[in-house]
Scaffold this motif. Sequence first.
Motif, PDB file in Angstrom:
ATOM      1  N   LEU A 110     112.357  84.630  -4.485  1.00 55.10           N
ATOM      2  CA  LEU A 110     112.347  85.376  -5.745  1.00 55.10           C
ATOM      3  C   LEU A 110     111.076  85.084  -6.536  1.00 55.10           C
ATOM      4  CD1 LEU A 110     116.071  85.067  -6.913  1.00 55.10           C
ATOM      5  CD2 LEU A 110     114.882  87.147  -6.198  1.00 55.10           C
ATOM      6  N   THR A 111     110.637  83.826  -6.510  1.00 62.05           N
ATOM      7  CA  THR A 111     109.382  83.471  -7.184  1.00 62.05           C
ATOM      8  C   THR A 111     108.211  84.219  -6.566  1.00 62.05           C
ATOM      9  OG1 THR A 111     110.187  81.267  -7.777  1.00 62.05           O
ATOM     10  CG2 THR A 111     107.806  81.569  -7.735  1.00 62.05           C
ATOM     11  N   LEU A 112     108.194  84.318  -5.232  1.00 59.68           N
ATOM     12  CA  LEU A 112     107.140  85.074  -4.562  1.00 59.68           C
ATOM     13  C   LEU A 112     107.189  86.540  -4.961  1.00 59.68           C
ATOM     14  CD1 LEU A 112     104.845  85.399  -2.520  1.00 59.68           C
ATOM     15  CD2 LEU A 112     106.585  85.600  -0.720  1.00 59.68           C
ATOM     16  N   HIS A 129     104.777  91.029  -7.900  1.00 61.27           N
ATOM     17  CA  HIS A 129     104.925  92.082  -8.916  1.00 61.27           C
ATOM     18  C   HIS A 129     103.896  91.891 -10.016  1.00 61.27           C
ATOM     19  CE1 HIS A 129     106.719  94.064 -12.483  1.00 61.27           C
ATOM     20  NE2 HIS A 129     107.100  94.968 -11.577  1.00 61.27           N
ATOM     21  N   ALA A 130     103.684  90.639 -10.435  1.00 59.37           N
ATOM     22  CA  ALA A 130     102.695  90.362 -11.474  1.00 59.37           C
ATOM     23  C   ALA A 130     101.292  90.731 -11.006  1.00 59.37           C
ATOM     24  CB  ALA A 130     102.762  88.883 -11.886  1.00 59.37           C
ATOM     25  N   GLN A 131     101.004  90.455  -9.749  1.00 57.63           N
ATOM     26  CA  GLN A 131      99.694  90.818  -9.192  1.00 57.63           C
ATOM     27  C   GLN A 131      99.482  92.329  -9.206  1.00 57.63           C
ATOM     28  OE1 GLN A 131      99.266  88.964  -5.273  1.00 57.63           O
ATOM     29  NE2 GLN A 131      97.575  87.825  -6.161  1.00 57.63           N
ATOM     30  N   GLU A 185      93.515  92.970 -12.066  1.00 59.63           N
ATOM     31  CA  GLU A 185      92.227  92.515 -12.555  1.00 59.63           C
ATOM     32  C   GLU A 185      92.272  91.078 -13.054  1.00 59.63           C
ATOM     33  OE1 GLU A 185      94.663  93.998 -15.874  1.00 59.63           O
ATOM     34  OE2 GLU A 185      94.082  94.797 -13.919  1.00 59.63           O
ATOM     35  N   ALA A 186      93.515  90.581 -13.331  1.00 59.26           N
ATOM     36  CA  ALA A 186      93.645  89.219 -13.848  1.00 59.26           C
ATOM     37  C   ALA A 186      93.825  88.205 -12.743  1.00 59.26           C
ATOM     38  CB  ALA A 186      94.832  89.145 -14.823  1.00 59.26           C
ATOM     39  N   MET A 187      94.007  88.649 -11.488  1.00 56.26           N
ATOM     40  CA  MET A 187      94.317  87.744 -10.383  1.00 56.26           C
ATOM     41  C   MET A 187      93.014  87.342  -9.665  1.00 56.26           C
ATOM     42  SD  MET A 187      97.396  87.786 -11.139  1.00 56.26           S
ATOM     43  CE  MET A 187      97.995  86.625  -9.920  1.00 56.26           C
TER      44      MET A 187
END
Length: 206
Positions: A190-192, A197-199, A204-206
């Motif tokens: 789930l963390t992955l 999803h955040a990526q 541009e923030a990753m």
Amino acid sequence: MDFRSSDTAVGPRSADVLPQSVTAAVKIVIVGGFGVGKTTLVGAVSEIKPLTTEETMTRAGIGVDDTRGVARKTTTTVAMDFGRISINDELVLYLFGTPGQERFWFLWRGLFEGALGAVVLLDTRRPAISFDVIGRLEERGVPFVVAVNTFPGAPHHPVEELRAALDLPPSVPILACDARSRESCRDVLLTLMRYLHAQAATPEAM
């Protein structure tokens, strides 16, 4: 969001059949050095009877495989482990566990093909074996999280110490994991998924 329950059974089960409602599948690879618990993780969390390619270790591996810290290990994965997790009625994760010995790393390229993300299993008794693993993921641009397998008697290190030792940016999640526990392995996956999803939301923030 939760995973379906899984009961150990012998022989074919209705749960092994992929539901017709499934419309999407995601490939996840479970990577790490020799003896860090990849086969155990896949077996603990898979809702189907996992496919394994474990073989008995022989004298041929003496002087080739680094068995420091896992001297009592008697079997090893020689190709891959495979399992499946249903996130919901439409989405499933296919889990591919990689072989840990360096002499089998030539198989990794095929296992990485099409992978959306990876879980790096870390043994704090032997952290150095994870450096090359992480390097290979970074070279191929595969996003990953680090799961610290909590072996009995293994040294404990604060997350920031591990992050510095592994030279990882603040965005990469690092969390503790018991590879024998379905619930713990579920939390890692789930963390992955949240990280991926955040990526996707802020590339541009990753």
